[in-house]
Structure formats: C-alpha cells, structure tokens
Design a protein around this motif. Structure first.
Motif, PDB file in Angstrom:
ATOM      1  N   PHE A   1      -7.419 -19.809  60.843  1.00 28.55           N
ATOM      2  CA  PHE A   1      -7.052 -20.733  59.776  1.00 28.55           C
ATOM      3  C   PHE A   1      -8.225 -21.617  59.393  1.00 28.55           C
ATOM      4  N   ASN A   2      -8.246 -22.023  58.120  1.00 25.42           N
ATOM      5  CA  ASN A   2      -9.272 -22.960  57.675  1.00 25.42           C
ATOM      6  C   ASN A   2      -8.789 -24.394  57.928  1.00 25.42           C
ATOM      7  N   ALA A   3      -9.597 -25.362  57.536  1.00 25.19           N
ATOM      8  CA  ALA A   3      -9.273 -26.772  57.772  1.00 25.19           C
ATOM      9  C   ALA A   3      -8.015 -27.213  57.020  1.00 25.19           C
ATOM     10  N   ARG A   4      -7.652 -26.521  55.966  1.00 26.83           N
ATOM     11  CA  ARG A   4      -6.454 -26.863  55.191  1.00 26.83           C
ATOM     12  C   ARG A   4      -5.197 -26.189  55.739  1.00 26.83           C
ATOM     13  N   GLY A   5      -5.333 -25.392  56.800  1.00 28.48           N
ATOM     14  CA  GLY A   5      -4.190 -24.730  57.401  1.00 28.48           C
ATOM     15  C   GLY A   5      -3.809 -23.435  56.717  1.00 28.48           C
ATOM     16  N   LEU A   6      -4.714 -22.863  55.939  1.00 29.96           N
ATOM     17  CA  LEU A   6      -4.480 -21.577  55.286  1.00 29.96           C
ATOM     18  C   LEU A   6      -5.175 -20.473  56.074  1.00 29.96           C
ATOM     19  N   ILE A   7      -4.620 -19.277  56.012  1.00 28.10           N
ATOM     20  CA  ILE A   7      -5.210 -18.150  56.735  1.00 28.10           C
ATOM     21  C   ILE A   7      -6.577 -17.835  56.138  1.00 28.10           C
ATOM     22  N   ALA A   8      -7.605 -17.877  56.989  1.00 29.02           N
ATOM     23  CA  ALA A   8      -8.970 -17.591  56.568  1.00 29.02           C
ATOM     24  C   ALA A   8      -9.329 -16.126  56.846  1.00 29.02           C
ATOM     25  N   SER A   9      -8.803 -15.588  57.946  1.00 31.05           N
ATOM     26  CA  SER A   9      -9.029 -14.175  58.251  1.00 31.05           C
ATOM     27  C   SER A   9      -7.816 -13.619  58.959  1.00 31.05           C
ATOM     28  N   HIS A  10      -7.625 -12.327  58.765  1.00 30.23           N
ATOM     29  CA  HIS A  10      -6.455 -11.610  59.301  1.00 30.23           C
ATOM     30  C   HIS A  10      -6.980 -10.243  59.724  1.00 30.23           C
ATOM     31  N   MET A  11      -6.872  -9.963  61.010  1.00 32.60           N
ATOM     32  CA  MET A  11      -7.271  -8.653  61.533  1.00 32.60           C
ATOM     33  C   MET A  11      -6.071  -8.090  62.267  1.00 32.60           C
TER      34      MET A  11
END
Length: 108
Positions: A93-103
């Motif tokens: 997750f990024n600092a805003r709480g959104l998914i930054a990467s998904h593996m």
C-alpha cells in the motif's frame, strides 16, 4: 486514525468474492501494477489494464474462502480459494492506503 493493511486486504477479498469490480478498482493507486502468475504470467497497469484484468479475473477465477492472512515485510499476504486451488496475493500500500502493487499466483 491509522491505516490497517490487514483490514484493507480483507476488504479487498470481500469485494472480490462479491464480484464488486468498482470497489476493487477503487482500492488501487493510479500507478499500481498487478503481476499475476495464475495461468500465465501477466502484468496489468493503468485504469484500463486493471479493469481488463479484473473483468477476466472475476469470470475465470472467482474467489471463495479465506485460507490465510499475514504481514510479510512491507506487504500483506492473503491466501484464498479460487477454482478449487489456493491462490496467494501479496499487496503493498502507498501512504494514502491504496494498493501500490499486487502480485499473485498459485500457492505452493
């Protein structure tokens, strides 16, 4: 209020199991990339790429029950059943709480 990545990953699985593509897509950062090893390795990025990935994913690999959930370094790893097999997904997750990467891919 602090961000809880474990709760966010459970929310992600709940939306996935419900087939709620709009909620799922809203959980990703604009620059998020999905790397998926289910079937064949593929990467999806951009809003259109993530939407195409999820349209296919919801049809081909609908999720059912939770198998495992745990932190792993800077990621949260969730394992769930899809088409009778265990799949593991690692989400950061990024600092805003959104998914930054998904593996994701089949569990060994």
């Amino acid at each position: 209020m602090s961000f809880d990545p474990m709760a966010a990953v459970v929310d992600w699985l709940d939306a996935y199991r419900a087939g709620d593509i709009e909620t799922i897509l809203g959980m990703y950062a604009d620059d998020a990339v999905i790397h998926c090893g289910c079937g064949r390795m593929k990467a999806s990025s951009g809003k259109d790429g993530r939407r195409a990935y999820w349209v296919d994913r919801l049809k081909a690999y609908p999720a059912s029950r939770l198998e495992n959930l745990q932190p792993s370094g800077n990621a949260t790893v969730i394992s769930y059943i899809a088409r009778g097999a265990v799949v593991s997904a690692s989400l950061t997750f990024n600092a805003r709480g959104l998914i930054a990467s998904h593996m994701c891919g089949p569990s060994n």
